[in-house]
Design an enzyme around this catalytic site. Structure first.
Site, PDB file in Angstrom:
ATOM      1  N   TYR A 103       0.805  -1.231   0.000  1.00  0.00           N
ATOM      2  CA  TYR A 103       0.000   0.000   0.000  1.00  0.00           C
ATOM      3  C   TYR A 103       0.835   1.277   0.000  1.00  0.00           C
ATOM      4  O   TYR A 103       0.293   2.369  -0.110  1.00  0.00           O
ATOM      5  CB  TYR A 103      -0.965  -0.002   1.183  1.00  0.00           C
ATOM      6  CG  TYR A 103      -2.212  -0.804   0.901  1.00  0.00           C
ATOM      7  CD1 TYR A 103      -3.122  -0.393  -0.075  1.00  0.00           C
ATOM      8  CD2 TYR A 103      -2.476  -1.980   1.597  1.00  0.00           C
ATOM      9  CE1 TYR A 103      -4.261  -1.125  -0.345  1.00  0.00           C
ATOM     10  CE2 TYR A 103      -3.620  -2.720   1.329  1.00  0.00           C
ATOM     11  CZ  TYR A 103      -4.508  -2.285   0.355  1.00  0.00           C
ATOM     12  OH  TYR A 103      -5.632  -3.016   0.085  1.00  0.00           O
ATOM     13  N   GLU A 188      -3.085 -29.021  13.098  1.00  0.00           N
ATOM     14  CA  GLU A 188      -3.307 -28.249  11.877  1.00  0.00           C
ATOM     15  C   GLU A 188      -4.188 -27.030  12.097  1.00  0.00           C
ATOM     16  O   GLU A 188      -3.871 -25.932  11.621  1.00  0.00           O
ATOM     17  CB  GLU A 188      -3.948 -29.156  10.811  1.00  0.00           C
ATOM     18  CG  GLU A 188      -4.372 -28.428   9.550  1.00  0.00           C
ATOM     19  CD  GLU A 188      -5.164 -29.315   8.595  1.00  0.00           C
ATOM     20  OE1 GLU A 188      -5.746 -28.760   7.642  1.00  0.00           O
ATOM     21  OE2 GLU A 188      -5.192 -30.552   8.792  1.00  0.00           O
ATOM     22  N   ASP A 240      -5.709 -33.159   9.287  1.00  0.00           N
ATOM     23  CA  ASP A 240      -6.831 -33.825   8.634  1.00  0.00           C
ATOM     24  C   ASP A 240      -6.330 -34.911   7.690  1.00  0.00           C
ATOM     25  O   ASP A 240      -5.237 -34.808   7.120  1.00  0.00           O
ATOM     26  CB  ASP A 240      -7.657 -32.828   7.815  1.00  0.00           C
ATOM     27  CG  ASP A 240      -8.507 -31.900   8.670  1.00  0.00           C
ATOM     28  OD1 ASP A 240      -8.802 -32.260   9.828  1.00  0.00           O
ATOM     29  OD2 ASP A 240      -8.863 -30.818   8.176  1.00  0.00           O
TER      30      ASP A 240
END
Length: 371
Positions: A103, A188, A240
């Site tokens: 920015y 995770e 997972d």
């Protein structure tokens, strides 16, 4: 090329920036087109023979950015603009995110990826990691039987082992680290981290739990590596049972694959970070694709692999380090592809919310059911 300094404190980095700029000025004064040489690395490939030359330390070639090539002019312009911002940050002892830097000149940078690439290039030139440039990113959380001092601020997780603390941004600033934990557990997702906190898992099991809240950022991975090196504790990882969970698992152990070029070439910064952050001691605790049958989970917990999932699994199966260093991990990944299904850690809570913390994790660690 600017050489690596003996230390990476701000004065050393500023000295290297000055040296780099002087080299460019010399090129211009001698009527030569300024050029920059960037090391390229390859730390994994798709050669299953095990005879590949993948390496964290040795470059396999260089990329030359030169004003002789018109297409390189913009890239060099951006690199110098970002380098000027970093120089100012170091001089003023301030920090800025990559988004902050974007920015500052959005009409020039056009998109965030342009700034990201420039920062990577600068890390190559200075042979340092991004945190040395005062461009930190921090999103990880830690809790458990741990105490440390960071830049003069004491973090005493031991007082409340199941309370989350932010992972330190700069591992170099950590001092007086102490722990009575038995092991480190990496999870995770933040939802699983919070589940364990609610169950007072750390207090009951005398451990440290860390989450990168998805793909881990640089501070989280460096902090984990620092813990393992300083405390000499076993470290386990819970993700997972899906392609993205497995990719996150390999990120902690072997390094990030997210920014690879199609040729699998790494920049020096990525190889340098991978060398500092990979955790070869890490063991996969679960959840395994084979856990679905082992723990008699109902069919409604399963999801079918999408075509994108299957492509990702096939790509991961070809990675050389799985053949050489983690063949048992690769075998579980093959099971996932063969069965064509995936499931989340939370599926283990289908019969009891506390199953994960009361039984699954403790019993697997105690009985050595990890790979």
């Amino acid at each position: 090329m600017v050489g690596r300094s003996s230390s990476s404190n701000p004065s050393d980095v500023l000295r290297q920036i000055k040296g780099f700029v002087l080299l460019l000025i010399q090129d211009i004064s001698r009527n030569r087109a300024p050029s920059v040489a960037l090391d390229r690395f390859r730390i994994y490939c798709s050669d299953p023979s095990g005879n590949c030359i993948c390496n964290y330390d040795l470059p396999i070639g260089k990329e030359i950015i030169s004003l002789e090539k018109e297409s390189h002019a913009y890239r060099l312009d951006v690199l110098l603009r970002v380098l000027q911002i970093i120089q100012q940050l170091l001089q003023e002892k301030r920090h800025a995110s990559k988004r902050d830097i974007y920015y500052m000149h959005p009409s020039v940078f056009l998109e965030q990826a342009v700034v990201d690439r420039a920062i990577n290039d600068i890390c190559i030139l200075l042979k340092c990691s991004r945190h040395h440039l005062n461009v930190p990113v921090g999103k990880g959380l830690v809790m458990g039987w741990l105490r440390f001092v960071e830049a003069g601020r004491k973090s005493c997780c031991i007082r409340s082992p199941d309370t989350a603390y932010p992972v330190p941004v700069n591992s170099e600033d950590i001092k007086d680290i102490a722990s009575v934990a038995k092991y480190v557990l990496v999870v995770e997702k933040e939802t699983v981290f919070q589940r364990l906190a609610n169950d007072q898992f750390c207090e009951r099991n005398h451990c440290i739990v860390i989450t990168g809240r998805g793909y881990p950022d640089v501070p989280t991975r460096r902090f984990l590596r620092h813990l393992v090196e300083q405390l000499h504790l076993p470290v386990y990882c819970l993700v997972d049972s899906d392609p993205y969970g497995f990719d996150i698992l390999t990120t902690y152990r072997f390094g990030s694959m997210l920014l690879l070029l199609k040729s699998h070439l790494f920049s020096k910064q990525m190889a340098y970070d991978a060398m500092l952050m990979h955790v070869p001691e890490l063991r996969w605790l679960g959840v395994f694709p084979s856990d679905f049958e082992k723990y008699n989970l109902p069919d409604h917990c399963l999801l079918h692999l999408t075509s994108e999932d299957k492509k990702k699994v096939e790509a991961m199966l070809s990675r050389c380090y799985l053949h050489k260093e983690a063949p048992k991990w690769r075998l579980e990944l093959e099971i996932m592809l063969q069965k064509g299904v995936k499931f989340e850690i939370e599926a283990l809570s289908v019969n009891s919310l506390s199953f994960l913390s009361d039984w699954y994790i403790p019993s697997k660690i105690q009985n050595g059911y990890y790979i």
